[in-house]
Design a protein around this motif. Structure first.
Motif, mmCIF file in Angstrom:
data_model
loop_
_atom_site.group_PDB
_atom_site.id
_atom_site.type_symbol
_atom_site.label_atom_id
_atom_site.label_comp_id
_atom_site.label_asym_id
_atom_site.label_seq_id
_atom_site.Cartn_x
_atom_site.Cartn_y
_atom_site.Cartn_z
ATOM 1 N N THR A 159 16.126 -9.966 -7.254
ATOM 2 C CA THR A 159 16.540 -9.495 -8.164
ATOM 3 C C THR A 159 15.331 -9.211 -9.034
ATOM 4 N N SER A 188 22.629 -10.155 -11.617
ATOM 5 C CA SER A 188 22.864 -11.435 -10.065
ATOM 6 C C SER A 188 22.954 -12.766 -9.844
ATOM 7 N N TYR A 189 22.416 -13.586 -12.110
ATOM 8 C CA TYR A 189 22.651 -14.483 -12.182
ATOM 9 C C TYR A 189 24.152 -14.595 -13.241
#
Length: 545
Positions: free
Chosen positions: A212, A361-362
């Motif tokens: 990321t 990613s989060y």
């Protein structure tokens, strides 16, 4: 042993990072893992035995059992996890280190909240090996090959581009606009080119994964003037050693051909200690690196914090801000809160493209997988509450739910294991691995083992938190109540000596110090306990009613 009857050691992730740095020349003047004389000298003086400056002990740690089979002078084969031979080591030293002394000298602390101290005492092997390395092949990387370079390759690139002044910027986090402004200033003031040189080996547990981060760096670098800035990845295992680490990082960048190195506030600091204070003074790293600047042959570029001034709509150094000017800041904690709750992050703080990569990613917590990890004595009610929680989460829907009960896992996943400490830890690691895979894929893992030892519980937390949430539930039902409930008669057998190593009787239970929730099932029903857990999950943002 391998088929050639030479001893063989499978390298750990940290050791793989170290050996790549050693073999590539990034750790020059080191030719291998430190022998005992060099190790002792580095701890005491920040120098090798021959007087060369080197602040970090780079040692090959192994288990006591493995070390018993070794002899000085023999050749040890070093392999990656797939069995590929990376290098051989000519054994010069085998010794048992004083890890308390090492922690105090290198990290300035023996506090287990320091990740370097914790690794030293709970993950590193008991015996150190030292000696000269002979390369066979560098470890293979399949990711971001275009951004990976050896010191020789970067030096050749700088020469080809005509870059005579190169200032390096070290980071283990995504870069935002304040970082960009800091690096802009450094390059402009020095009339130098910029090397963004992030660590992608091992950083602090809980940091954003390097895949990321690299995507974020690729987006950010588009906002630098063309032909001025270069991105290269450093496969280093950080120790988070503050001042010593700053000197180490500067020496490494000198080996990569850089002429200048940026050190900001609290360089390589791991955060707060057990007393809630920073492990290192804010500018201690700058001071120590400056002390050795001439000897290292690389200029230290010291910077204070860069802040956004609302009235001017620009970033300035803190010392440049007038008393009446409004400063906008978003702390790391606030940034992570906004990210996990899906809240707006202003463009003055970071570029939208960078935030997009982070959100990919989060995602917000209610869209992430998570693990609920119960721990407590036998008979405390873990399994009963875990089952009640599973039913309620399945009733809510939205994510697949898997229950990893201690007894069921023992039967289906760990039937060959005994109840020795080594095998108990291995059983918990297996549960943690399965839970991490469930979490990574967006599911909910509910784990209900006894898990009596704090070190392996922390290990599992760090593993799972790479992919989502980890919620530790301490089922703290009193021992007397657990014994009263015992339908199998296990406590009675343990009391009479018929059952050895039973947790709570003749084997210790290490209670969690900071669980997300503590329950006592002698005071509340399983249904009430499950409801308390749901409220905790809602408070932490993992579920929404």
């Amino acid at each position: 042993m391998n088929k050639n009857n030479k001893p063989s050691w499978d390298l750990s992730p940290r050791q793989l990072c170290d050996i790549e740095m050693l073999l590539s020349g990034a750790f020059a003047p080191l030719k291998g893992f430190l022998n005992q004389a060099d190790y002792d000298s580095v701890l005491a003086t920040l120098r090798l035995a021959d007087g060369n400056l080197w602040p970090m002990p780079i040692t090959l740690d192994v288990s006591a059992r493995f070390a018993e089979s070794l002899q000085l002078g023999e050749t040890l084969e070093l392999r990656d996890p797939e069995g590929v031979l990376i290098a051989t080591l000519q054994l010069e030293s085998i010794w048992t280190p004083n890890k308390d002394l090492e922690a105090l000298k290198v990290f300035g602390s023996n506090d287990p909240l320091h990740p370097g101290v914790y690794y030293l005492h709970h993950q590193a092997g008991a015996i150190y090996l030292g000696g000269t390395l002979t390369a066979v092949e560098l470890p293979e990387h399949y990711d971001y090959r275009q951004h990976r370079h050896t010191p020789a390759e970067l030096k050749a690139l700088f020469k080809k581009l005509g870059w005579h002044k190169v200032v390096a910027f070290q980071t283990r986090n995504p870069m935002h606009r304040a970082h960009q402004e800091l690096t802009f200033r450094a390059a402009r003031e020095l009339e130098a080119n910029l090397l963004i040189h992030p660590v992608v080996g091992m950083t602090k547990p809980g940091d954003i994964d390097h895949f990321t981060r690299v995507r974020c760096y690729e987006q950010l670098i588009k906002h630098y003037p063309e032909q001025t800035t270069f991105l290269s990845l450093l496969h280093l295992a950080m120790r988070m050693a503050g001042p010593r680490e700053a000197v180490w990082h500067a020496l490494i960048r000198k080996n990569y051909g850089c002429t200048h190195f940026i050190i900001g506030r609290d360089h390589a600091g791991p955060g707060k200690n057990s007393q809630g204070q920073d492990f290192y003074e804010p500018y201690a790293a700058q001071a120590l690196a400056k002390e050795f600047e001439a000897e290292m042959g690389i200029k230290i570029v010291s910077f204070e914090n860069v802040v956004y001034v609302q009235d001017r709509a620009e970033y300035l150094l803190e010392s440049e801000v007038a008393p009446n000017e409004a400063v906008l800041t978003i702390s790391g904690t606030e940034f992570r809160r906004r990210l996990r709750e899906g809240l707006e992050i202003p463009t003055w703080f970071s570029y939208p493209e960078v935030i997009t990569e982070l959100r990919r990613s989060y995602p917000p917590r209610h869209q992430q997988g998570f693990t609920v990890f119960f721990t407590g004595l036998s008979g405390s009610g873990k399994s009963t509450v875990a089952n009640a929680l599973m039913v309620k989460l399945m009733e809510m829907g939205g994510r697949p739910v898997t229950l990893l009960d201690g007894d069921v896992v023992r039967k289906n996943l760990s039937s060959e294991l005994s109840f020795s400490k080594e095998h108990r830890d291995l059983n918990i690691r297996r549960i943690g691995y399965v839970a991490s895979e469930i979490t990574k894929n967006g599911g909910i893992a509910i784990c209900a083992p006894i898990a009596p030892y704090s070190a392996v519980r922390r290990e599992v937390r760090e593993l799972v938190e790479n992919y989502g949430g980890f919620i530790e539930i301490h089922v703290a039902t009193p021992l007397a109540e657990c014994e009263r409930r015992d339908r199998k008669g296990l406590y009675a057998k343990a009391r009479s000596g018929l059952l050895k190593g039973f947790t709570g009787i003749d084997d210790p239970y290490e209670a969690p110090e900071r669980p997300e929730l503590k329950l006592d099932t002698s005071e509340v029903t399983p249904d009430e306990c499950a409801h308390k857990i749901l409220l905790t999950l809602e408070r932490l943002g993992f579920i929404k009613y």
